[in-house]
Design a protein around this motif. Sequence first.
Motif, PDB file in Angstrom:
ATOM      1  N   ARG A  72      30.276   5.066  14.063  1.00  0.00           N
ATOM      2  CA  ARG A  72      29.991   6.448  14.444  1.00  0.00           C
ATOM      3  C   ARG A  72      28.586   6.567  15.028  1.00  0.00           C
ATOM      4  O   ARG A  72      27.650   5.923  14.580  1.00  0.00           O
ATOM      5  CB  ARG A  72      30.111   7.361  13.229  1.00  0.00           C
ATOM      6  N   ASN A  73      28.491   7.407  16.060  1.00  0.00           N
ATOM      7  CA  ASN A  73      27.204   7.757  16.672  1.00  0.00           C
ATOM      8  C   ASN A  73      26.444   6.539  17.198  1.00  0.00           C
ATOM      9  O   ASN A  73      25.209   6.532  17.233  1.00  0.00           O
ATOM     10  CB  ASN A  73      26.335   8.537  15.680  1.00  0.00           C
ATOM     11  N   GLY A  94      31.615  10.161  17.974  1.00  0.00           N
ATOM     12  CA  GLY A  94      30.295  10.450  18.511  1.00  0.00           C
ATOM     13  C   GLY A  94      29.639   9.322  19.283  1.00  0.00           C
ATOM     14  O   GLY A  94      28.471   9.448  19.673  1.00  0.00           O
TER      15      GLY A  94
END
Length: 448
Positions: free
Chosen positions: A308-309, A292
């Motif tokens: 992540r992200n 992400g």
Amino acid sequence: MTARSSLTIVLAAGEGTRMRTSLPKVLHPIAGESLLAHVLAAAPKGEGAGIAVVVGPDHQAVERETKRLRPEADIFVQRERLGTAHAVLAARQAIARGADDLLVAFGDTPLISAETFARLRAALAQGAALAVLGFRAADPTGYGRLLMDGARLVAIREQADASEAERAITLCNAGVMAMDGRHALAILDKIGNANKKGEYYLVDAVAIARELGLEAVVIETSEDEVRGINTKAQLAEAEAVMQNRLRRAAMDAGVTLIAPETVYLAADTKFGTDVTIEPFVVIGPGVSIGDGAVIHSFSHIVQSTLGRNTQLGPYARLRPGTSLGDGAKIGNFVEAKAAVLEAGVKVNHLSYIGDAHVGANSNIGAGTITCNYDGFSKHKTTIGEGAFIGTNTSLVAPIKIGARAYIGSGSVITRDVPDDALALERSPQTTREGAAARFRNAKSRHKK
């Protein structure tokens, strides 16, 4: 059935004089790794897979690169340049150990694949004593032509010795070769130097194999895969081919490249799922990007990990040793080096974070600098979780900012700040009523 053993000999003694550089040719990089590194990565590995690299005199840097990548490799020095067969026989000691398959590769052909080596070895397993890698050249001028009799290879004819009909052949010699280990030394030792240059050419192995009643075959591959590097222009061409491969592999794995032709990747880049990369991003070696993540335009990343992200950029730079926790956000014109930024950290713009550890969910205001270098040594800045660093702050390391501490804007902080404390360091503001008007009047009179 017992797996066949192998020995890959990589010829890496070239000086690269046409590249006009002091760096040995095989150490020039594409996609963040040396030419030699790509070849060593493609060569067979694991149990029963030997490797030998033939280097030139005083090429200690090539030896170091070899050992970095393949510590088990044997190094042999070719002290005289007497042709390709002479270079292969520099590794006679390794050949004499008797591997089932002998592979001869070149340290300046970085686009060769492990699959191609496997196809060459498969030909040996099926009974050929010699397998030569060939390609169909768009322009065969200058290449040795592969002369065929059905599926059998008869000879390799060099351009200068080829007839008009032979020069029309587009199936060309790539140089890479595989030999049945039982016959390798017998073939190599029969290669002579009765030619204009008095050198020992590996291409003569084909005719010698046939004289010995042994079968020689051709394995075909693409012209791109066997590109040799002799000039900086060819280096750039190989880089372009490699980048196209890497971009295609990334997109096939689910990475969104909005303008793939503008993104530069390293051979070892690791991507999670649902990663998006905007135009004009450069990713150097040693980068791992989590699920992400979004990399905005004009960002540059080397030897860093993104959780992540995470969001990065635009115009952000992550230097070696940087780690971003899940959900961290690095904005425009932010540089980080040797810094751990934990989950949820925000550094939105115009800041330098070096030699630092920033706790989770901290906010770093615009213009913040960790002053990590005193002219002699680097020092560390530690910022606790949930801290708020106001804009235009200088943190003079070594220093610790406690959890949930608040640093007022415009401060130069030189002493540790406890948890939950407010620290402010700035000169008192002085306001002089009417002083601006008096100043303008004085300036106006001076101009008259």
